[in-house]
Every structure is written in structure tokens, then in C-alpha cells.
Write an enzyme that holds these catalytic residues in place. Sequence first.
Site, PDB file in Angstrom:
ATOM      1  N   GLY A   5       0.824  -1.194   0.000  1.00 34.35           N
ATOM      2  CA  GLY A   5       0.000   0.000   0.000  1.00 34.35           C
ATOM      3  C   GLY A   5       0.865   1.253   0.000  1.00 34.35           C
ATOM      4  N   CYS A   6       0.262   2.370  -0.341  1.00 30.39           N
ATOM      5  CA  CYS A   6       1.023   3.612  -0.459  1.00 30.39           C
ATOM      6  C   CYS A   6       1.506   4.102   0.903  1.00 30.39           C
ATOM      7  CB  CYS A   6       0.192   4.673  -1.174  1.00 30.39           C
ATOM      8  SG  CYS A   6      -1.492   4.864  -0.550  1.00 30.39           S
TER       9      CYS A   6
END
Lengths: 350, 350, 350, 350
Positions: free
Chosen positions: D153-154
Site C-alpha cells: 500500500g502507499c
Amino acid sequence: MIDCGIIGATGYAGAELLRLLSSHPEVGGLSLSSVSFEGDAMERVYPNFLASLKRPGVSGRLVNQDAVVEASDIVFSCLPHGLAEKAAAECLAAGKVFIDISADFRFGDDEETFKAWYGKSWTNKAVHAASVYGLPELNRALIAKAKVIGNPGCYPTSAALGLLPALKLGLAQTDRIIIDAASGVTGAGREPSKTTHYPECADGYTPYKIGEHRHTPEIIRTLSGIAGTEVNAIFTPHLAPMNRGIVSTIYFGLAKPATLAELHEAYLHFYSGEPFVRVLPEGMVSSNRYVKFSNYCDISLHMAHDGKTAIIVSSIDNMVKGAAGQAVQNMNIALGFNETSGLTMIPPAF
Amino acid sequence: MIDCGIIGATGYAGAELLRLLSSHPEVGGLSLSSVSFEGDAMERVYPNFLASLKRPGVSGRLVNQDAVVEASDIVFSCLPHGLAEKAAAECLAAGKVFIDISADFRFGDDEETFKAWYGKSWTNKAVHAASVYGLPELNRALIAKAKVIGNPGCYPTSAALGLLPALKLGLAQTDRIIIDAASGVTGAGREPSKTTHYPECADGYTPYKIGEHRHTPEIIRTLSGIAGTEVNAIFTPHLAPMNRGIVSTIYFGLAKPATLAELHEAYLHFYSGEPFVRVLPEGMVSSNRYVKFSNYCDISLHMAHDGKTAIIVSSIDNMVKGAAGQAVQNMNIALGFNETSGLTMIPPAF
Amino acid sequence: MIDCGIIGATGYAGAELLRLLSSHPEVGGLSLSSVSFEGDAMERVYPNFLASLKRPGVSGRLVNQDAVVEASDIVFSCLPHGLAEKAAAECLAAGKVFIDISADFRFGDDEETFKAWYGKSWTNKAVHAASVYGLPELNRALIAKAKVIGNPGCYPTSAALGLLPALKLGLAQTDRIIIDAASGVTGAGREPSKTTHYPECADGYTPYKIGEHRHTPEIIRTLSGIAGTEVNAIFTPHLAPMNRGIVSTIYFGLAKPATLAELHEAYLHFYSGEPFVRVLPEGMVSSNRYVKFSNYCDISLHMAHDGKTAIIVSSIDNMVKGAAGQAVQNMNIALGFNETSGLTMIPPAF
Amino acid sequence: MIDCGIIGATGYAGAELLRLLSSHPEVGGLSLSSVSFEGDAMERVYPNFLASLKRPGVSGRLVNQDAVVEASDIVFSCLPHGLAEKAAAECLAAGKVFIDISADFRFGDDEETFKAWYGKSWTNKAVHAASVYGLPELNRALIAKAKVIGNPGCYPTSAALGLLPALKLGLAQTDRIIIDAASGVTGAGREPSKTTHYPECADGYTPYKIGEHRHTPEIIRTLSGIAGTEVNAIFTPHLAPMNRGIVSTIYFGLAKPATLAELHEAYLHFYSGEPFVRVLPEGMVSSNRYVKFSNYCDISLHMAHDGKTAIIVSSIDNMVKGAAGQAVQNMNIALGFNETSGLTMIPPAF
């Protein structure tokens, strides 16, 4: 009706004060000073004021500081740090109320701290000794009797209001309180610079002055005063691509076990009589979006998943509750007006 | 004190009207309707209103349309196009003033044009025949006697005020008047869509509905009425990455030779008695920046280098003079209040 | 592999050129000059370049102008207007290609116009006489043989490409062509000022220099050259709150009756061989959003409701097709590289 | 040359992947699937791609998922959470590499955590057991041999890279690590909603999902894996008014006394071989501004005034190092290409 003066009226805080005072029901005359624009009309510097400053006692003409002090019952100073002492002393001597937007009177008689962070000494220590830190939710009774009021900084206002109940009620551990805050660009003032140049800040989110921002000692002093013990507050400001607003996300360890509901109840109760602090209902999140152009401070309460770390979000409009609006609130208290006079504007929805 | 009602209060125009009416000195009760949020509190839909709607006659509770009409002396309708007829007829029958923010009453008795552009027919033609186009600078006397008022569109307001003196005084050629306009995103309303999705409109400037925007017939009808002859106005809207404001840059050929100073003098004189139109001093340029949150329309005048083409810049806040503010102005006129009541806010400097 | 030099590398055009040239397959060495930052590393001025300028022949060190000219086979000049003549003459004498981003070589041998609008005279008229206006879609053959190339201005590029087919094919009336254009703030360059101060331009849309912008004579000269007759073009620039992009909305009367489909077909055909002009399918609207960071110019065609006025929307990235990208395109042509070398980047979707 | 496929190509991650893969030197064919837009051309959904997808093996036509898997040597999946299992299993069976942008393969074989936070069960546990968490700086060797890669995920990418050296080297206390992060609006994806509606997020800075964001378990799992002990990380995301970027401001107590210089040296040394992590020189501050459109993670190190709390700022472009770029980096590693292939773009200066 009283006559108000604004020294340094052409900075952002001055322009915002002028806007607020122009529609204040107790304010009659308004006089303005500026060093850079003396002789000009305010509406030439800020075209938003065109055709709006026409009434008896308000010319919109920028004069010098002495003329403003002379003409006014109460003086607001929006000069850069270190320049307010002279006018403050004159007002004190003349029995006029003086409210300073700069940092000059935020440290009471603690010249040492001021000197360490702002690099300037004091000449007239008596004026400082007479000054009161103008955070109404903390010092309302003192403000009511004050002649020299140091209006709090924008970040410190947001941080102190977010932590006031927790520290007063002993709910928070006082070591390593994290205050991670974002500010709109008006906080940097009106002077253009590389960091406020549109292409350099649009679409960017950037921390600055980490560990060394000048609001740090003010925050620590205020929080420590509230807690009655030295608080280790760690404060990191960020520049966000927006005009107005400060959002502080605050983390502290619970001093004793508590549920979110208990915390919420404590804050609600603590602030129940405050006209400008809104403790949001559980489930809502504080944001600068809902306080813009108003004197509100919105506070929302949250619990980290570990169940032992509280997260408080405290949002203000940096130019209103963080500067001009709080100054008007202080005036209202000091002069015995209704505390919300001239500050009843509802924040716009967008 | 009068009681006001807002139908369709949870759209952007409704929320802005609520904000303005809440501080209007002649307004007592305020009732609100919403189809989507009936039963909810307005402050849950728009948290900016938290703690701000507490006063006698104002609950902030969203009820149904009939209850609003029943409770109010004057009704503002913020429904989508085509839905205002019923409430308008009820108000007309009951002798109440009805002000419609949608396009339903902007075309007088010209059902054909409305049908061609909005795709809907009229049931009760008498209500339309009784309606007045609510542009105060054009129709003040009619508005003062009106019961059903069609509040102008945002683009048409900006265009009409920019051209009113030129067309009335015969200064402009009426063929190929170019109106190149930019609007903030609030103009698209509250309903999310791909074109108003932040990543799709931030940092972008995009024309839309070129040659086919629904404000075109309203603009042409209004300008032609002013000129007394059919005007060929070419209108191109653009979406700009900002929240509020419309800036129209208008080009027309001079009908007879004139200097910029003469043009300026003509506009100044024409608008000298208007409280909300500011003809800027020569050398200043109109922008949405200086009118935001206010009911002002700022107009600046310029001459192209060819000496025969005038360029007029006309700026408003699309939500105020372009919607809610103008509606309040119309109310003031229709009810005989001071025309500026509740509309004296000074636009903020930033 | 050739060695490139950038004079005045620390302005916005210089920084963008450096970014493009760094990934150009035919470019070897890169040397950079700066008056203000001589001796510094480029990555200290622009931290985006950190760790990215490491390769043989590229140090990122800012040296002086003479060293850059000496080291390079081709020189790009990004100096302010009026300062390019010396380096241009040196390059011409040494048989090197010189591409100037300023206005110095945009007027061929017409010193009078340059002087009237830029206030400076020429010393070395021979260099100007040898120069070519670097709009590839207009002057490709000349550019291929040129040693001194005046890179077009950003607004003129957008306007000329939007009008080139119409004027060349005699489709447009040449009187009162309206070019209403919006630019992002990078167009103002890197120097902070009040108009580019974030709080003064965010959330605002403002025309500027109406009737007097310096790109006016360049636009008129280029369009008149294309049309073979004096064109009366009226150009109004606006500052929009975004970083990159120019969108020109252009209005002209049809010289002879034509449908939108015919106009569209004419443009499609005219630009069919151009690698960087995209004539959009009917129904789509040109915007800066879809060309950002690329060398594309997107053109969409529309017809006003009057059926006799065409509306053309022409969008570019002001820093790429409007400056650095077009300069690279000119280099490719002048040096015989593939015209799209180093310019194949696809614009991001957001 | 390999053939790549993108499943769910019309979301933001898909569009960004297409842009990156289009200029990757090792990529030949590119096939794209979409449920919503099957049969359409990608350039109609995203006009930025107009005229840019013309080359052998690339049609830009949106087909179905099976056709993409069939045609590709490597498949990137950009479907919503919970939908990647089928294609992953097919690729695994066919010996193709599968890289998933969703959360489906970020938890190894820990179905319980996935279920608790994402509300979905797994059907084919073997695929999950075979999967590798694709953070190259942590798991490069495993990625090189992997067939199913869960792209991080970012927020977790930004947090993990900011803390990796400190936790690996035992420099940080593992209780109450605060990760206060801001994200641009593209992080919310392409689907319009009230919170991403331009007027609702422009000019605002708002925390969201405090204490309950789905990236929390991924962050804790990753950090605990690095530290070899359970880490108590408190993560608060904020929505900032910008398109791209994540900036994480991270606070931790020092596990043992250290100076800022020592911390800086440790990070520099730790990351000395990493092509995409830039540890900034002392005195510089990390921001999303300098990494946009690139695969860099910029890290700056700071010390709080208490001398015992470290502050780390870690910034990425959420769509590149936080999604599509990291996926390409994982492809490069898994297929034995140069790790920086197709990822050498320099972030623009503005």
C-alpha cells in the site's frame, strides 16, 4: 461606541482585523497605520475594501503610528516581532487597552525565553510584567482586567485548546505529547518568498522548521502552565496548499485508563460554557473546512487502536481564532462587551 | 421580523442562503426542507453550522416542503429546474413572496425557450406570467411589486451587469459580443461527478458545453431586452480550479468611437447609485478574489490595442451575487427592507 | 551524442530543459550556467534533481556562461529578455546551434517592434537577420538550416497552432480575432512577487496586462505572416490557480460558410503529419489537463450557436510545448535527429 | 521483450501503470481489461493517451480479463480488494508472474488479519502462501524468485521505508511510534464521492479513518517483521488538497542515545545501494514536491528539541513508488531486468 486603531494595518492580520472591526456593533472610529503605505488608501492596497470603508470615523487612509495611538481608545498592533513595546507603553500610560498580535507579550516577564527564540531584548520590562496572555479559555478573568494583552500565536492557540481539558484534568501523560500541525499559507504573512511562491507550494505538503519553530516555547510554556508541571511537547508544523486554517493532530498517552466516551464527556463538560469551542459529536472529525472565516475552534476526539493513546484534532482559522478574531474576543472581554460581539459569523459551507 | 423558508436547503445555494439569512436583521424564524435529508439536522449535513443555528424559531431540522411553505412569510426555492411551480403557485395564492433560485422563472411567459433548453413544459402558466426576472439593477421597480421572482443565473448576472450600461447607452455593437467566462467548482452544485472529482479538475482549466450551455438563452434574452434589439452574444463557460467566483471577460465592438476614459465615465455614472456594483478605478482589474463572500459585482473597463474593441471584466461570487445574495437582495426590495440588509459583509482580503 | 549547454539554467525554463535533455537519447554532456548560483550544485537549487544528474559529462555544477558555450555543441539560452545576443553571436561564429527561450530572436530583423515592446536596442543586427522563428509546424524547413533559433512564447505557440490551418486556408476573417487565454503560474517564472504569492493567486482567476501584454506583437506578427495580411488579434491573458498549462479559447468569424464537420476535417487534414498536434475527435474539449508534461498541443473545434463564429480551444503545457519541449523539438530538427527524440513522454492522466 | 497485461486498467493505478509500461524498454505488447469500459478505447476514458498508444502489440482497446491473462507474460492486477485470487491462480499455474496492486496479497498466509480488516475470506490459500510482499528494499531476494507479488500500500511503503533502518538497527523504541501522514486525493481513486468532490476538499486539510484505516494492519505487520518484535505503530492519515504524494511525519523515541548526525549516517549507510531511496543531506526537508512522477522515496531526518525523539519525514508519489512504479520495480526484479528500467524519470521541478 469606541474608537479602534490598528498599527501595521497592511499585513494580513491587520487586514483581517479591519474586516472584523468594520462590522463590530460597538466600534465607531477606525484608524490605520502603515510604514510602507503611509498616505495611501487601504483599498488601494487591498481592493476587497473598495467602497466598504465609507462611514463616519473611517477614512481608510493609512497614517502613522502616533496618530493611530492618539485617536484610539484601544490599539491593536500587527507589527513584526520586537516593535510593539513603545506603543504598548504609551497605551498603558494613557489607560488605553493594547492588544498585540506579535509574539512580544506572549511570555509575560520571561525575557530570557523571548530573547533565546526571537533574538531581541526588552527595554521596558514593566510593560511586559503588566501583560496578560490572551487565551480567553484559559485566562478570561485576567484578560478582563488587563491593559496589555499578548494575543496568542496561531499554532499555540490550536494546540492549547486541544489539550487544555486533558492537562487540566490530569488525563494526559506530559512526556512526549506530539503536536503535528498543518497550516495554510496565509500563516506566512503577506511578504512574497520562495516558499510561498505559488508554483513552489501548490500541490505540495511540506514540514518546515522541524524542532525549531518559534511557537515551540510558547506552546511548552502554555501547556506547562496548564499542567502545573513541565510538559514535553513536540511540535512539527507543515505548510499545506490552502489559504486559511490550522489543523493540529495531537497524540498523548493516557495518564490513566479511559474510554473514548469518557474522554469525550470530559471535554464536552469542560467546554460547555465556551462560545467559540465546539467539541464535535463522536464520529465527526475536526477540519479547517468547517471553521473558516469564523472564530470557532473545532475539537474532535479519537482513540488509537492501542487503547492507551488519545488522538485529538483541533482546528481553527489561523487568521481568526488564530489572530484577528481572538484579538477581537480579547477586546470584548477587556472592555466588558458581549464576548461574541462582532464574532457571530457562521463559517461558510464551502 | 419575518419568517423565511428555504426549500431544497441542502444544496449549495440553500446552504449559502441559510448562512446569509441567519444573520439578516429582519429575519426571525427559518425553516428548511430537504427531500434527501428530511428528518436530519442541517448541521449533520453541513458541520459548519454546528452550534450556529440556535435561536428562537430556528431549529435547523430538515422538514418537508409543505411545512416550510406553511411556516414562512417568504419562501426561497433551491430545487432543481422544473420543480418550483407548485410552491410558487401556493405562495402566490397565499400572498407570500416566492423567490426561485432555479431557472423556472427566468423566462417570463416564454415557455417555448424554456422548453427548448430545459426540456420541460409548464402547467400553471399564470404563475409564470406573474413572475419578474430578479436582476435588481435592471428591474428594481418591478421586483418591488413582485410576488414571484426568478433569481438570475450566475453567468447571466455577471454578463448582464458587465454589459448593461453599454447596451442601454448604445455604446456597443450588438453582433458577436463575446462573453468568455470562468467559474469556480461550486457552480456545479453539491452532487459529485467525474468532472468535479478533485483529481480531475485540480490544476486544470477546461471549457465546457461550448455553444450549448443553458445560460445562453437567458443571457441573450436579457441582453436583447436591454438593447431593445436582438443581441448575438457568444458565451463560453470554463471550469477553473477554485471554489467560488465567476469572472466574465467580455468583448464588444464600439458602436461609435469612444475613449477608455469616456467608457469609464459612462459606467461610473450609470452605476453611481448601485450599492453592489463597483466600477473599479482605471488601472485596476476585476477579479473574483476581491468579491468573494460578498454581494458585489466588480467591473473593470479596458480597451484593446485596436482602439475599437472594448474589453469588460465583470466578477461576482457565484454563490452570493450569483445566487443566494442576489436572492436576499430581491427579498429586501420585495419586502421594502433596506436593500443592503444582511448583505453588508466585506469580502475578505484572502 | 552531442554536448548541450544551458545558459541561465536555474530559471524555470532552464530546469525544465535540464529534465528533458537528461533523458534525451542523443545528448551526452550537459553543462549549466547561472549568474546567481554560480559554483553551487543544481540539485541544491532544485532538490528534485538529487541523485539524478550522475552520469559521464554531467556534473550538475553551475558554471559561468563562457564555460557553457565553450563546452557545448548546442546552446540553449534561458536568460531574461535582451541578454542573449552575445552568446548567440559566439555560437554563430563557431558554427554551433543557438536556441533562445527569451523574446530576443522572435522578431527576425524587426528591431523596431522589439524595441517598442521590450525597450531594448540591438547591437549585432546580423545575428538577428540570421535568426529563424522556431515554430516547427510553421517553419520546419527553415529551422532545419538555422543556427540561431528564437523559441516562440508560450501564448503565441498556443494561439498560432490554434489558428494556423484557419488562416492558411482562408477560413477565418482576420479582423477581431479574440484570443482569450489562461495560464498556470509557472508562466510567471521563478521570481516571487505579490501576484504569484500563494494566498494572492490561489482560488482566484484574474486577467492581467489587458491590451498590453508583450506577447501581443509576437502573436500579431505570426498570424499576419500566416494569413499574408495584417491580422487584428485581440489577446487577453489570465492567471489561473494551477501550475502548468495554457488554454486559449479563440473566436473568429468564418470567412465563408462552413459546418463544424468541414472545419474539423480541414484541421485534421492540415495537421495529419504533425507529431505533436492532436486535433481532438468531435465532441471532446481541449484542456491543459491532457497535455501536461508533454509536448502536445491539443486542439478542439466548436461552432457558436450563431453558426458563423468558430471557437477553437488550443492547449499546451506552457513549460514544454510553450518553452523547453519546443526548444528540444527545434534542436532535433536543426541537428537532424528524429523530431520526437526525447519528447515521447505521455502526459499523465492526473 | 515481454508482453504485459493490466487487469482493471481504467482505475488510477491502471492508468499510471499503462503510462509507465508504455515507455519501458523491455515491454512489447500491452493488453488492458476493464469491466466497466470493455470494448471502449483507453484514450476515450483517459484523453491524455490520445495518439500515444500506437505501436505494434498495443491497441489501447479494453478487453476482458481472460484475454489479458492469455495474452501476457506478466499480469498486473488493479482490481478492487478481494478480486485478484482467480487471475493470480491462473498465472501461477501457467508460470506467469502476477503482481497485485490491491491488498489481497499483502498479508502472506495470514488470512485472519485480512478477513478482520477487509471482510473477505480466501478460497485458494495456496496462492496466498506462495505470495511475497513486494517491498524491494525489504524483500528483494524473495521478489526475485516470486510468481505472486503483493504490491505494498502507499502509506505502508512510505512508513516502512522511513522506519526500516531504525528498526533493523535497533535505534527506535517500538512502543508508540507515531505515523502522521498526508495524502493527495488520487489516493482515493477514480470514483467520485462527497469527500473527493472539489469544493469539499479544496482548501481543506482533514484527518480521516483515525484509528481504523485499513493500512494499519499492513503497517504493523511490516514494521513488526522488520523489528522482530510487535511494534505499536499509531497511524493517522489526512487528506490534503493536492493530487499526488504522501508525506509521512514519523516520531519515535530513541532506543539508545544518538545524535542526529549518527542517525543520519546510519540511514545513509543503510540505503547506500538503493536506487530509489534518497536520504536527504542534513538541513533539507523531505516533501512530496520533489518526488512527484518519480519512483523515489525521499527521507529526511530530524531531532526533536528534547534530544530523545527522532522525527523522520518520508515522502513518495503515491501513484508511483506507492503503486504503479513499485509494481514495475517488482517486475524488473522478478524478471531479472535492470531494477531501474522504465523508472529513470526525473521528478519535475514544479
